[in-house]
Design a protein around this motif. Structure first.
Motif, PDB file in Angstrom:
ATOM      1  N   SER A  73       0.828  -1.210   0.000  1.00  0.00           N
ATOM      2  CA  SER A  73       0.000   0.000   0.000  1.00  0.00           C
ATOM      3  C   SER A  73       0.862   1.260   0.000  1.00  0.00           C
ATOM      4  O   SER A  73       0.466   2.292  -0.545  1.00  0.00           O
ATOM      5  N   ARG A  74       2.053   1.173   0.558  1.00  0.00           N
ATOM      6  CA  ARG A  74       2.962   2.325   0.592  1.00  0.00           C
ATOM      7  C   ARG A  74       3.845   2.405  -0.648  1.00  0.00           C
ATOM      8  O   ARG A  74       4.084   3.480  -1.179  1.00  0.00           O
ATOM      9  N   ALA A  75       4.370   1.250  -1.068  1.00  0.00           N
ATOM     10  CA  ALA A  75       5.396   1.228  -2.115  1.00  0.00           C
ATOM     11  C   ALA A  75       4.829   1.103  -3.519  1.00  0.00           C
ATOM     12  O   ALA A  75       5.461   1.541  -4.476  1.00  0.00           O
ATOM     13  N   GLY A  76       3.684   0.489  -3.647  1.00  0.00           N
ATOM     14  CA  GLY A  76       3.102   0.288  -4.968  1.00  0.00           C
ATOM     15  C   GLY A  76       2.876  -1.183  -5.236  1.00  0.00           C
ATOM     16  O   GLY A  76       3.563  -2.044  -4.708  1.00  0.00           O
ATOM     17  N   ASP A  77       1.892  -1.435  -6.060  1.00  0.00           N
ATOM     18  CA  ASP A  77       1.492  -2.800  -6.382  1.00  0.00           C
ATOM     19  C   ASP A  77       2.003  -3.163  -7.770  1.00  0.00           C
ATOM     20  O   ASP A  77       1.586  -2.566  -8.767  1.00  0.00           O
ATOM     21  N   PRO A  78       2.886  -4.159  -7.860  1.00  0.00           N
ATOM     22  CA  PRO A  78       3.405  -4.531  -9.175  1.00  0.00           C
ATOM     23  C   PRO A  78       2.308  -5.059 -10.102  1.00  0.00           C
ATOM     24  O   PRO A  78       2.415  -4.943 -11.316  1.00  0.00           O
ATOM     25  N   GLU A  79       1.240  -5.599  -9.537  1.00  0.00           N
ATOM     26  CA  GLU A  79       0.136  -6.084 -10.361  1.00  0.00           C
ATOM     27  C   GLU A  79      -0.590  -4.928 -11.046  1.00  0.00           C
ATOM     28  O   GLU A  79      -1.261  -5.126 -12.048  1.00  0.00           O
ATOM     29  N   ALA A  80      -0.456  -3.735 -10.504  1.00  0.00           N
ATOM     30  CA  ALA A  80      -1.053  -2.544 -11.108  1.00  0.00           C
ATOM     31  C   ALA A  80      -0.036  -1.802 -11.978  1.00  0.00           C
ATOM     32  O   ALA A  80      -0.272  -0.673 -12.406  1.00  0.00           O
ATOM     33  N   GLY A  81       1.125  -2.424 -12.201  1.00  0.00           N
ATOM     34  CA  GLY A  81       2.154  -1.816 -13.032  1.00  0.00           C
ATOM     35  C   GLY A  81       3.014  -0.795 -12.317  1.00  0.00           C
ATOM     36  O   GLY A  81       3.786  -0.083 -12.954  1.00  0.00           O
ATOM     37  N   GLU A  82       2.883  -0.713 -11.006  1.00  0.00           N
ATOM     38  CA  GLU A  82       3.677   0.261 -10.253  1.00  0.00           C
ATOM     39  C   GLU A  82       5.088  -0.273 -10.042  1.00  0.00           C
ATOM     40  O   GLU A  82       5.302  -1.476  -9.911  1.00  0.00           O
ATOM     41  N   GLU A  83       6.047   0.631 -10.017  1.00  0.00           N
ATOM     42  CA  GLU A  83       7.447   0.273  -9.827  1.00  0.00           C
ATOM     43  C   GLU A  83       8.040   1.092  -8.695  1.00  0.00           C
ATOM     44  O   GLU A  83       7.605   2.205  -8.420  1.00  0.00           O
ATOM     45  N   LEU A  84       9.054   0.531  -8.078  1.00  0.00           N
ATOM     46  CA  LEU A  84       9.790   1.252  -7.045  1.00  0.00           C
ATOM     47  C   LEU A  84      10.787   2.203  -7.684  1.00  0.00           C
ATOM     48  O   LEU A  84      11.363   1.880  -8.720  1.00  0.00           O
ATOM     49  N   PRO A  85      11.014   3.339  -7.070  1.00  0.00           N
ATOM     50  CA  PRO A  85      12.117   4.177  -7.554  1.00  0.00           C
ATOM     51  C   PRO A  85      13.433   3.473  -7.212  1.00  0.00           C
ATOM     52  O   PRO A  85      13.520   2.721  -6.239  1.00  0.00           O
ATOM     53  N   LEU A  86      14.437   3.689  -8.038  1.00  0.00           N
ATOM     54  CA  LEU A  86      15.743   3.092  -7.757  1.00  0.00           C
ATOM     55  C   LEU A  86      16.354   3.758  -6.538  1.00  0.00           C
ATOM     56  O   LEU A  86      16.385   4.983  -6.432  1.00  0.00           O
ATOM     57  N   VAL A  87      16.824   2.934  -5.622  1.00  0.00           N
ATOM     58  CA  VAL A  87      17.469   3.426  -4.410  1.00  0.00           C
ATOM     59  C   VAL A  87      18.875   2.844  -4.383  1.00  0.00           C
ATOM     60  O   VAL A  87      19.049   1.622  -4.437  1.00  0.00           O
ATOM     61  N   ALA A  88      19.853   3.706  -4.337  1.00  0.00           N
ATOM     62  CA  ALA A  88      21.249   3.273  -4.270  1.00  0.00           C
ATOM     63  C   ALA A  88      21.864   3.861  -3.006  1.00  0.00           C
ATOM     64  O   ALA A  88      22.114   5.069  -2.939  1.00  0.00           O
ATOM     65  N   PRO A  89      22.080   3.023  -1.992  1.00  0.00           N
ATOM     66  CA  PRO A  89      22.674   3.542  -0.756  1.00  0.00           C
ATOM     67  C   PRO A  89      24.042   4.172  -1.015  1.00  0.00           C
ATOM     68  O   PRO A  89      24.817   3.654  -1.826  1.00  0.00           O
ATOM     69  N   GLN A  90      24.310   5.269  -0.324  1.00  0.00           N
ATOM     70  CA  GLN A  90      25.618   5.943  -0.458  1.00  0.00           C
ATOM     71  C   GLN A  90      26.755   5.017  -0.050  1.00  0.00           C
ATOM     72  O   GLN A  90      27.803   5.010  -0.661  1.00  0.00           O
ATOM     73  N   ASP A  91      26.531   4.272   1.016  1.00  0.00           N
ATOM     74  CA  ASP A  91      27.540   3.346   1.540  1.00  0.00           C
ATOM     75  C   ASP A  91      26.893   1.959   1.628  1.00  0.00           C
ATOM     76  O   ASP A  91      26.314   1.615   2.657  1.00  0.00           O
ATOM     77  N   PRO A  92      26.968   1.174   0.554  1.00  0.00           N
ATOM     78  CA  PRO A  92      26.293  -0.120   0.533  1.00  0.00           C
ATOM     79  C   PRO A  92      26.673  -1.048   1.688  1.00  0.00           C
ATOM     80  O   PRO A  92      25.806  -1.724   2.252  1.00  0.00           O
ATOM     81  N   GLU A  93      27.939  -1.071   2.056  1.00  0.00           N
ATOM     82  CA  GLU A  93      28.369  -1.955   3.146  1.00  0.00           C
ATOM     83  C   GLU A  93      27.712  -1.571   4.468  1.00  0.00           C
ATOM     84  O   GLU A  93      27.258  -2.431   5.224  1.00  0.00           O
ATOM     85  N   ALA A  94      27.661  -0.280   4.756  1.00  0.00           N
ATOM     86  CA  ALA A  94      27.013   0.182   5.990  1.00  0.00           C
ATOM     87  C   ALA A  94      25.516  -0.088   5.944  1.00  0.00           C
ATOM     88  O   ALA A  94      24.920  -0.474   6.954  1.00  0.00           O
ATOM     89  N   TYR A  95      24.907   0.100   4.784  1.00  0.00           N
ATOM     90  CA  TYR A  95      23.476  -0.153   4.633  1.00  0.00           C
ATOM     91  C   TYR A  95      23.181  -1.633   4.875  1.00  0.00           C
ATOM     92  O   TYR A  95      22.245  -1.979   5.604  1.00  0.00           O
ATOM     93  N   ILE A  96      23.965  -2.501   4.265  1.00  0.00           N
ATOM     94  CA  ILE A  96      23.780  -3.943   4.443  1.00  0.00           C
ATOM     95  C   ILE A  96      23.945  -4.323   5.910  1.00  0.00           C
ATOM     96  O   ILE A  96      23.142  -5.082   6.457  1.00  0.00           O
ATOM     97  N   ALA A  97      24.962  -3.772   6.567  1.00  0.00           N
ATOM     98  CA  ALA A  97      25.169  -4.059   7.995  1.00  0.00           C
ATOM     99  C   ALA A  97      23.963  -3.614   8.819  1.00  0.00           C
ATOM    100  O   ALA A  97      23.527  -4.329   9.734  1.00  0.00           O
ATOM    101  N   ASP A  98      23.399  -2.459   8.491  1.00  0.00           N
ATOM    102  CA  ASP A  98      22.227  -1.968   9.204  1.00  0.00           C
ATOM    103  C   ASP A  98      21.023  -2.884   8.986  1.00  0.00           C
ATOM    104  O   ASP A  98      20.290  -3.192   9.933  1.00  0.00           O
ATOM    105  N   VAL A  99      20.809  -3.316   7.766  1.00  0.00           N
ATOM    106  CA  VAL A  99      19.694  -4.216   7.472  1.00  0.00           C
ATOM    107  C   VAL A  99      19.862  -5.536   8.220  1.00  0.00           C
ATOM    108  O   VAL A  99      18.896  -6.069   8.784  1.00  0.00           O
ATOM    109  N   LEU A 100      21.069  -6.056   8.268  1.00  0.00           N
ATOM    110  CA  LEU A 100      21.307  -7.302   9.010  1.00  0.00           C
ATOM    111  C   LEU A 100      21.057  -7.109  10.505  1.00  0.00           C
ATOM    112  O   LEU A 100      20.466  -7.979  11.159  1.00  0.00           O
ATOM    113  N   HIS A 101      21.467  -5.966  11.025  1.00  0.00           N
ATOM    114  CA  HIS A 101      21.223  -5.661  12.438  1.00  0.00           C
ATOM    115  C   HIS A 101      19.724  -5.572  12.724  1.00  0.00           C
ATOM    116  O   HIS A 101      19.219  -6.155  13.690  1.00  0.00           O
ATOM    117  N   ARG A 102      19.001  -4.828  11.884  1.00  0.00           N
ATOM    118  CA  ARG A 102      17.551  -4.701  12.066  1.00  0.00           C
ATOM    119  C   ARG A 102      16.848  -6.051  11.890  1.00  0.00           C
ATOM    120  O   ARG A 102      15.854  -6.327  12.568  1.00  0.00           O
TER     121      ARG A 102
END
Length: 167
Positions: A73-102
């Motif tokens: 409901s927040r991001a969009g429904d792919p069945e309705a043809g909606e797409e996510l905007p591209l997100v590229a973390p500034q620091d991928p390693e730190a982002y990945i570490a944060d996701v693993l922590h969460r």
């Protein structure tokens, strides 16, 4: 009489629900960021990840269904043809570490709040999202030919995610 929010009826606070609903797209982004790909591959990964997120709406787990419905409901429904905007973390390693922590925090929360089946379904769904993303487009090669289906950094993220979630 006012209706209670879904997260409240499931026994979660607003902050806890934010953690649970924020992770699916964070996992998608981290899985995509694990290997630097071109725009075309990143778009394919994003589309595959959003499909996997949306697929959670059709599962047997009430928790996964509720989280997936909220995320779509927040991001969009792919069945309705909606797409996510591209997100590229500034620091991928730190982002990945944060996701693993969460992810570890979410696993601990679910172990305390829901039965083993619900916790396992949520963990398995998140790992499935990562799997869909990392297998969506081969990396390397020329003009989409050749290359690795899943690279070592992608495999490592998927495996570390599974370990953090105890899936």
């Amino acid at each position: 009489m006012t209706e209670q929010p879904v997260y409240s009826t499931l026994g979660f606070s607003d902050e806890e629900w934010g953690l649970l609903t924020g992770l699916p797209l964070a996992v998608l982004t981290a899985a995509s960021a694990a290997e630097s790909d071109g725009t075309r591959r990143t778009l394919a990964e994003s589309a595959a990840g959003l499909e996997a997120v949306a697929g959670g709406r059709e599962g047997a787990s009430p928790l996964v269904t509720a989280v997936a419905q909220e995320v779509v409901s927040r991001a969009g429904d792919p069945e309705a043809g909606e797409e996510l905007p591209l997100v590229a973390p500034q620091d991928p390693e730190a982002y990945i570490a944060d996701v693993l922590h969460r992810s570890g925090a979410a696993a601990a929360l679910l172990r305390d709040r829901v039965d083993e089946g619900e916790a396992g379904a949520y963990a398995h769904w998140l790992v499935g999202i990562a799997e869909q993303v990392v297998t969506a487009a081969p990396s390397g090669g020329m003009l989409g030919i050749g290359g690795d289906r899943v690279t070592e950094p992608e495999r490592r993220f998927r495996d570390e995610l599974s370990k953090a979630l105890r899936d």
